[in-house]
Design an enzyme around this catalytic site. Structure first.
Site, PDB file in Angstrom:
ATOM      1  N   HIS A 133       0.817  -1.212   0.000  1.00  0.00           N
ATOM      2  CA  HIS A 133       0.000   0.000   0.000  1.00  0.00           C
ATOM      3  C   HIS A 133       0.856   1.268   0.000  1.00  0.00           C
ATOM      4  O   HIS A 133       1.871   1.353   0.679  1.00  0.00           O
ATOM      5  CB  HIS A 133      -0.949   0.006   1.204  1.00  0.00           C
ATOM      6  N   ASP A 134       0.429   2.216  -0.813  1.00  0.00           N
ATOM      7  CA  ASP A 134       0.998   3.559  -0.874  1.00  0.00           C
ATOM      8  C   ASP A 134       2.411   3.604  -1.450  1.00  0.00           C
ATOM      9  O   ASP A 134       3.076   4.636  -1.377  1.00  0.00           O
ATOM     10  CB  ASP A 134       0.972   4.238   0.506  1.00  0.00           C
ATOM     11  N   GLY A 151       4.913  -1.069   2.813  1.00  0.00           N
ATOM     12  CA  GLY A 151       4.057   0.097   2.679  1.00  0.00           C
ATOM     13  C   GLY A 151       4.831   1.402   2.666  1.00  0.00           C
ATOM     14  O   GLY A 151       5.843   1.553   3.357  1.00  0.00           O
TER      15      GLY A 151
END
Length: 274
Positions: A133-134, A151
Site C-alpha cells: 500500500h501507498d 508500505g
C-alpha cells in the site's frame, strides 16, 4: 472496397475468454485481452492493448494504462495488508507499457497516506514481487523475483532491485540506484548508489547503468565524486552536502544530477545507508 481492406479498417475488438468473469461496470478498452478464469471487478479501468493473463484477479479502484502485459496468477488492486484499513475507496494506478510477471501482488493505498499506490511506466516486474500500500514506484525500473516493497516505500526512476530483496516501510530509493541480491533495506538509498548486504552497505555507484542511459564521461565522473564525498572522505553528512553543492556549474548537464542528490538528502527522514 475489398473484404481485406474492410478487415484492416475494422476496429480492434477485445478478447475476453468465456470463463473469465468481468463485471459489467468495469471499463475495458476495445482491444484488451483477458485470459481464462480471470476476474475483473466493477471499479477497474484497463487501457488499450493491455493483456490480462489467466487466473488474474484485478479488483478495487484500479486504473491500468495502455500496452501493459500482466501475466497469469497476479493479484492486482486488492485491499492493503494494513490493520487500519477500514474499506476506504483507496486506489491503485498503473501506467503504460509495464511487464508484470506471474504471482505478483499489488495493493491499493491507505487513507493514512495519499490513498494511492502508483506504478509508473516501462517497468519490468518479475515473478512474486509484492508492491504494498501507498508505494510510489517510478518508471523504467527492474524488480527481480521476490523483491518486496513494504508500505509507503518510494522508488525513483531507473532503479534496479535484486531478487529476494526486502525494503522496509517508508524507505526511499533514489533514481538510478541499484540494490543487489537479498539486500535488506531499512534506510534510504541515495540516487546513483549501489547497495547490498544485510545490513545494507554502499558498494559503489551504478556506473554501468549510467553509461547505458547515455551519461557522458564528465557527468559520470561527477557522480563518482558525489560517491566519494558521501562515503570515502570521512565527512559528516552536512559536510558532504555542502561539498556536493559546491560542485554546481562544473559539468555541462551535471547540475540536474547534483540537484537530484541534494533534494533526496534533504528529504530523507530515515537516514541514508552509510
Amino acid at each position: 472496397m475489398h473484404d481485406a481492406q474492410r478487415r484492416l479498417k475494422a476496429p480492434a475488438m477485445s478478447t475476453v475468454h468465456p470463463s473469465a468473469i468481468v463485471d459489467p461496470q468495469a471499463q475495458l478498452a476495445p482491444d484488451v485481452q483477458v485470459g481464462p478464469y480471470a476476474v475483473i471487478g466493477p471499479h477497474v479501468s484497463i487501457g488499450a492493448s493491455t493483456t490480462i493473463g489467466a487466473h488474474c484477479v484485478i479488483e478495487g479502484h484500479t486504473t491500468i494504462g495502455t500496452d501493459n502485459r500482466i501475466w497469469q496468477f497476479c493479484s492486482i488492486g486488492a485491499a492493503p495488508q494494513d490493520k487500519k484499513y477500514a474499506g476506504e475507496p483507496t486506489r491503485l494506478e498503473i501506467g503504460d507499457r509495464n511487464t508484470i510477471r506471474e504471482f505478483c501482488t499489488f495493493n491499493c493505498g491507505t487513507a493514512q497516506d495519499s490513498g494511492v499506490t502508483r506504478v509508473g511506466n516501462d517497468n519490468w516486474v518479475m515473478a512474486y514481487v509484492h508492491i504494498a500500500h501507498d508505494v510510489q514506484l517510478g518508471s523504467q525500473c527492474i524488480l527481480a523475483n521476490n523483491a518486496t516493497l513494504a508500505g509507503h516505500v518510494h522508488v525513483g526512476d531507473w532503479v534496479i532491485i535484486g531478487g529476494l530483496t526486502g525494503v522496509h516501510q517508508f524507505v526511499k530509493i533514489g533514481a538510478h540506484a541499484m540494490a543487489g541480491f537479498q539486500t535488506a533495506l531499512s534506510q534510504d538509498v541515495p540516487p546513483f548508489m549501489m547497495v547490498d548486504g544485510n545490513p545494507a552497505e554502499v558498494r559503489g555507484f551504478n556506473v554501468e547503468g549510467l553509461r547505458r542511459r547515455g551519461f557522458g564521461a564528465e557527468r559520470i565522473a561527477q557522480v563518482k565524486q558525489m560517491h566519494r564525498l558521501l562515503y570515502r572522505k570521512g565527512l559528516t553528512l552536512d559536510e558532504s552536502k555542502a561539498s556536493i553543492a559546491a560542485l554546481q556549474g562544473g559539468v555541462d548537464g551535471g547540475d540536474e544530477d547534483l540537484g537530484l542528490m541534494l533534494d533526496f538528502l534533504a528529504a530523507s527522514k530515515r537516514g541514508i545507508v552509510r
